[in-house]
Write a protein that holds these residues in place. Structure first.
Motif, PDB file in Angstrom:
ATOM      1  N   GLN A  29      -8.658  -1.741  -1.176  1.00  0.00           N
ATOM      2  CA  GLN A  29      -9.513  -0.974  -2.008  1.00  0.00           C
ATOM      3  C   GLN A  29      -9.449   0.556  -1.532  1.00  0.00           C
ATOM      4  N   HIS A  82     -12.771  -4.502   6.193  1.00  0.00           N
ATOM      5  CA  HIS A  82     -12.597  -3.812   5.145  1.00  0.00           C
ATOM      6  C   HIS A  82     -11.386  -4.064   4.465  1.00  0.00           C
ATOM      7  N   ASP A  83     -11.268  -4.338   3.255  1.00  0.00           N
ATOM      8  CA  ASP A  83     -10.108  -4.536   2.398  1.00  0.00           C
ATOM      9  C   ASP A  83      -9.292  -2.972   2.072  1.00  0.00           C
TER      10      ASP A  83
END
Length: 442
Positions: free
Chosen positions: A311, A307-308
């Motif tokens: 964001q 997961h980034d």
């Protein structure tokens, strides 16, 4: 010359026992007093013994409403939900199995439904109280009662001569919101010196933060005069008014993962085995002999690991709330992180593939830097918040590289050796943050 009859009668008279003099009234009174004293002492012994026995066999929590059942996932459609929530889990025994791994572990719960020894609400003077809060990794799924993180850490502290009570507040399937509420309630109630929040890889990215987490915790009041009433009278009253009655003994283990058909087993509503799930593993999930959610974890975990956080999904609001609760109650907060098994080495790739994970993804978990985004993000976040971080990833990798298996092959939880490695990392970071445990409350 006397006749024989006379002689016989004379001999008879001379051999008759002397007549005893009757005891005086004072002597009789003393005898009566001793008899009544014996009766009173015997009755007191029976009553006290019965009270001690009843208090041991039928314990009562010191406060109402503090129980692990309020901090775990529940089947909201279960017909007995209300009754279960009112009773809570007290001295129950949870059976967790993983047939492919060959383990079957019973979690013995205490007076408040958590795993580990009983603890008093009031902390002991002259001894640190450490709360370890987290999900199934903290509770110790896949481990015996004596090989959890808290059990191992307790041994380390004792070996170093540190007087400390380490309380296991792990709850299987508790999400980050559950942990926030548990921290809010437990820290205010139990007044620890230290709090360790253990995040597992599936706790991130964090869900949306709700204002409800900022509300004060509910008060946990004790029933006035309850401890001074005879336990038999209390039990009778509870039976009449249909209040829960708790007992220490004769609790058969309850299978935590229910077999199909059951609303808590996700395979109840699905038809057939997915093609990418090994048949034997599917059969075990359906039968409750293996965590039925592992198949879905195989799809979700790589996404969570990569997961980034630019964001969204930062846990900062949750951690800030936990830190504020700790500071308000003069407790020190430490954050710990436990990685997913596939990240620390290639040993687990083949079993993850059997569980439904794409082979290329399973083999890349241990080598592709994108699957370390959680580690990097938490390190940056803890530096920003000035929180100590006990990231066990490097320790687990080192142990695996040395040939020590740290996780179960299919269950994906640490085994006893893995929990010991995590406990040592937490202890090292905690010791550095507290000056070896010599400091009092901050």
């Amino acid at each position: 010359m006397p006749s024989p009859d006379v002689e016989s009668r004379g001999e008879s008279k001379s051999e008759m026992p002397p007549v005893k003099a009757e005891a005086s009234p004072a002597v009789l009174e003393r005898r009566r007093r001793r008899l009544w004293l014996f009766r009173i002492l015997a009755l007191s012994f029976v009553l006290v013994g019965q009270e001690v026995l009843f208090r041991f066999l039928f314990p009562l929590p010191e406060v109402n409403g503090f129980n692990r059942i309020h901090y775990q996932q529940m089947a909201q459609v279960h017909p007995q939900l209300g009754k279960a929530m009112k009773r809570g889990l007290v001295y129950d025994r949870l059976l967790l199995e993983s047939r492919p791994d060959g383990f079957s572990k019973v979690h013995n719960l205490n007076l408040y439904g958590f795993r580990g020894p009983d603890f008093a609400i009031e902390p002991s003077a002259g001894r640190r109280r450490i709360l370890v809060i987290g999900d199934s990794v903290t509770e110790g799924q896949g481990a015996n009662d004596g090989t959890t993180i808290t059990a191992e850490w307790s041994r380390i502290l004792k070996g170093e001569g540190t007087a400390a009570e380490v309380v296991n507040l792990g709850v299987i399937a508790a999400s980050l919101p559950h942990l926030a509420i548990l921290t809010r309630d437990a820290v205010s109630l139990l007044r620890p010196t230290d709090v360790v929040i253990v995040l597992y890889a599936n706790d991130l990215p964090a869900p949306a933060y709700s204002p409800v987490f900022d509300t004060p915790g509910k008060p946990f009041a004790s029933e006035p005069g309850l401890w001074w009433r005879p336990r038999l009278a209390v039990l009778t009253s509870r039976a009449i008014f249909e209040e829960p009655i708790y007992r220490r003994w004769f609790h058969l283990p309850v299978q935590f993962f229910a077999p199909v058909p059951d609303s808590t087993n996700p395979w109840t509503s699905r038809k057939g085995r997915p093609e990418n799930l090994a048949p034997a593993l599917y059969d075990d999930m359906v039968a409750g002999r293996l965590n039925p959610w592992l198949y879905f974890q195989s799809a979700d975990m790589p996404v969570a690991l990569a997961h980034d956080f630019a964001q969204g999904g930062s846990p900062i609001r949750f951690l800030e709330g936990m830190d504020e609760v700790c500071r308000r109650n003069h407790a020190r907060l430490v954050l710990a992180y436990v990685p997913f098994c596939g990240v620390i080495g290639g040993r687990y790739a083949s079993s993850l593939v059997e569980m439904g994970m794409d082979r290329a993804v399973a083999e890349a978990l241990a080598t592709d830097p994108k699957y370390r985004r959680q580690n990097r993000f938490l390190a940056d976040l803890c530096r920003y918040m000035e929180l100590p971080l006990a990231d066990a990833t490097a320790d687990l990798e080192k142990a695996e590289a040395a040939g020590s298996v740290q996780f179960w092959r299919y269950d994906t939880h640490p085994n006893a050796d893995g929990y010991a490695t995590i406990a040592r990392r937490i202890h090292a970071v905690w010791r550095d943050a507290t000056g070896g445990g010599s400091k009092g409350k901050n």
